[in-house]
Motif scaffolding. Structure first.
Motif, PDB file in Angstrom:
ATOM      1  N   ALA A 168       0.831  -1.213   0.000  1.00 27.93           N
ATOM      2  CA  ALA A 168       0.000   0.000   0.000  1.00 27.93           C
ATOM      3  C   ALA A 168       0.860   1.257   0.000  1.00 27.93           C
ATOM      4  O   ALA A 168       0.557   2.232  -0.705  1.00 27.93           O
ATOM      5  CB  ALA A 168      -0.933  -0.006   1.206  1.00 27.93           C
ATOM      6  N   GLU A 169       1.949   1.258   0.779  1.00 28.93           N
ATOM      7  CA  GLU A 169       2.877   2.396   0.767  1.00 28.93           C
ATOM      8  C   GLU A 169       3.465   2.613  -0.623  1.00 28.93           C
ATOM      9  O   GLU A 169       3.588   3.750  -1.087  1.00 28.93           O
ATOM     10  CB  GLU A 169       4.024   2.156   1.751  1.00 28.93           C
ATOM     11  CG  GLU A 169       3.723   2.436   3.182  1.00 28.93           C
ATOM     12  CD  GLU A 169       5.002   2.388   4.021  1.00 28.93           C
ATOM     13  OE1 GLU A 169       5.281   3.384   4.718  1.00 28.93           O
ATOM     14  OE2 GLU A 169       5.723   1.380   3.970  1.00 28.93           O
ATOM     15  N   MET A 170       3.839   1.530  -1.276  1.00 23.98           N
ATOM     16  CA  MET A 170       4.396   1.613  -2.623  1.00 23.98           C
ATOM     17  C   MET A 170       3.378   2.236  -3.578  1.00 23.98           C
ATOM     18  O   MET A 170       3.699   3.131  -4.370  1.00 23.98           O
ATOM     19  CB  MET A 170       4.798   0.228  -3.103  1.00 23.98           C
ATOM     20  CG  MET A 170       5.314   0.169  -4.539  1.00 23.98           C
ATOM     21  SD  MET A 170       5.267  -1.507  -5.232  1.00 23.98           S
ATOM     22  CE  MET A 170       3.515  -1.631  -5.658  1.00 23.98           C
ATOM     23  N   LEU A 171       2.134   1.768  -3.504  1.00 21.64           N
ATOM     24  CA  LEU A 171       1.087   2.281  -4.386  1.00 21.64           C
ATOM     25  C   LEU A 171       0.816   3.765  -4.114  1.00 21.64           C
ATOM     26  O   LEU A 171       0.627   4.556  -5.046  1.00 21.64           O
ATOM     27  CB  LEU A 171      -0.199   1.476  -4.179  1.00 21.64           C
ATOM     28  CG  LEU A 171      -0.131   0.004  -4.605  1.00 21.64           C
ATOM     29  CD1 LEU A 171      -1.357  -0.743  -4.087  1.00 21.64           C
ATOM     30  CD2 LEU A 171      -0.024  -0.129  -6.116  1.00 21.64           C
ATOM     31  N   PHE A 172       0.814   4.150  -2.847  1.00 24.46           N
ATOM     32  CA  PHE A 172       0.581   5.547  -2.481  1.00 24.46           C
ATOM     33  C   PHE A 172       1.689   6.446  -3.041  1.00 24.46           C
ATOM     34  O   PHE A 172       1.418   7.512  -3.619  1.00 24.46           O
ATOM     35  CB  PHE A 172       0.505   5.660  -0.955  1.00 24.46           C
ATOM     36  CG  PHE A 172       0.378   7.061  -0.442  1.00 24.46           C
ATOM     37  CD1 PHE A 172      -0.693   7.860  -0.801  1.00 24.46           C
ATOM     38  CD2 PHE A 172       1.332   7.578   0.416  1.00 24.46           C
ATOM     39  CE1 PHE A 172      -0.812   9.167  -0.309  1.00 24.46           C
ATOM     40  CE2 PHE A 172       1.228   8.864   0.912  1.00 24.46           C
ATOM     41  CZ  PHE A 172       0.147   9.662   0.549  1.00 24.46           C
ATOM     42  N   ALA A 173       2.939   6.012  -2.894  1.00 22.24           N
ATOM     43  CA  ALA A 173       4.055   6.811  -3.413  1.00 22.24           C
ATOM     44  C   ALA A 173       3.974   6.938  -4.933  1.00 22.24           C
ATOM     45  O   ALA A 173       4.183   8.029  -5.488  1.00 22.24           O
ATOM     46  CB  ALA A 173       5.381   6.186  -2.995  1.00 22.24           C
ATOM     47  N   LEU A 174       3.678   5.843  -5.621  1.00 23.59           N
ATOM     48  CA  LEU A 174       3.565   5.891  -7.075  1.00 23.59           C
ATOM     49  C   LEU A 174       2.395   6.765  -7.514  1.00 23.59           C
ATOM     50  O   LEU A 174       2.500   7.495  -8.515  1.00 23.59           O
ATOM     51  CB  LEU A 174       3.396   4.472  -7.627  1.00 23.59           C
ATOM     52  CG  LEU A 174       4.616   3.557  -7.543  1.00 23.59           C
ATOM     53  CD1 LEU A 174       4.252   2.133  -7.952  1.00 23.59           C
ATOM     54  CD2 LEU A 174       5.748   4.090  -8.422  1.00 23.59           C
TER      55      LEU A 174
END
Length: 336
Positions: free
Chosen positions: A311-317
């Motif tokens: 989820a953190e990865m998706l938020f940053a992207l």
């Protein structure tokens, strides 16, 4: 004075839909994000056991974790009605510094992403550094994702797949792009006979094991994804007896809440004595094998750490690419 924002400071919350998650997702990024997280110290307190509230034909499961990146803490909620055949997945991310609600994310695809990406990460740690011979038992969503993700991060040699339904295994084999040596076979034993890696993502209708330890070649790495509850079975007792090491994403849950481990323990197999956490393995605190011929089993029940990291990865992207919807209102952190 504290540098934290006041309760009235302007904060925003980004909402990512299922379509946003699909647009932002790719296998190598997911595996890299998980590898980076597992390289950091992760305590048991940061990833507590999941909880479940049950009603009349409905349940709500909660998985919470604090990301070792220092960025966010988060929760995945799964609301389900097995009777109605319906489920909803929601992931919330809170900023670790300010406690602001950074994002709400449709978690439907995240479960598949994190399951496959963590399995590929585990295989990368455990399997030999060569083109991998892979046997697949199962032809559904999880089996497809696991092989698709592994193909994105490792070179594959021959792939053999078995499902009890001929049309399903033929469709699975035909669904991968040309250039992969993949073929359907007519038995589970034929799929795993010469495999470096065995991916199990299937259960039989009567919950009898679909993988027999007697079939496994020396040095095999087994990935078990399909049995996560006490009443579910996927691999037999001999598989766990032959395994020199069991690597678990959530050791306590694997040992006490999965039918495979419970059955093996009843049969006298010291499953607990050979089990290590994926976090310890990734950090170099535990060895997987003493000899090349040792069989190793990676057993997954899914972890909130995996959900929150993805989820953190998706938020940053999403912030980089301008995707998602900024909600017109949010929850303001209050002084406590």
């Amino acid at each position: 004075m504290s540098d934290l924002p006041s309760a009235t400071a302007n904060t925003t919350t980004l909402f990512l839909s299922d379509a946003d998650v699909a647009a932002l997702s790719d296998w190598p990024s997911a595996v890299r994000a998980l590898a980076a997280a597992y390289a950091l110290p992760v305590s048991d307190a940061m990833v507590p056991p999941r909880s479940m509230a049950r009603g009349d034909g409905v349940w709500l499961r909660s998985l919470t974790a604090v990301s070792p990146s220092g960025g966010h803490l988060g929760c995945k909620l799964i609301a389900a009605s097995p009777r109605a055949g319906r489920a909803s997945y929601l992931i919330s991310l809170f900023d670790q510094r300010t406690m602001a609600l950074s994002a709400l994310i449709d978690g439907n695809r995240v479960t598949g992403l994190r399951t496959a990406a963590t399995a590929a990460f585990a295989v990368d740690l455990l399997a030999p550094r060569r083109a991998l011979r892979v046997g697949v038992i199962g032809a559904g969503f999880e089996a497809r994702g696991a092989l698709d993700c592994l193909n994105a991060v490792r070179e594959l040699g021959a792939v053999r797949v078995f499902s009890p339904t001929p049309a399903s295994r033929e469709r699975y084999a035909a669904g991968f792009r040309p250039g992969i040596d993949i073929a359907a076979v007519d038995s589970a034993e034929a799929a795993v006979r010469d495999a470096d890696v065995v991916i199990c993502a299937a259960r039989s209708r009567d919950e009898s094991p679909v993988l027999r330890g007697a079939w496994l070649p020396a040095g095999a790495t087994v990935v078990s994804l399909g049995s996560t509850l006490p009443e579910q079975r996927e691999v037999d007792e001999d598989t766990l007896a032959r395994a020199a090491r069991v690597v678990a994403d959530m050791p306590e849950e694997v040992l006490h809440d999965t039918g495979d481990a419970l059955a093996a323990a009843r049969a006298g197999v010291d499953v607990a004595g050979k089990t290590v956490s994926l976090a310890d393995l990734a950090a170099g605190g535990a060895a997987a094998r003493r000899a090349d011929g040792d069989i190793v089993l990676y057993k997954s029940v899914g972890s909130a750490l995996q959900d929150v990291v993805i989820a953190e990865m998706l938020f940053a992207l999403a912030r980089e690419r301008g995707l998602g919807v900024t909600l017109p209102a949010t929850i303001a952190p209050v002084a406590k």
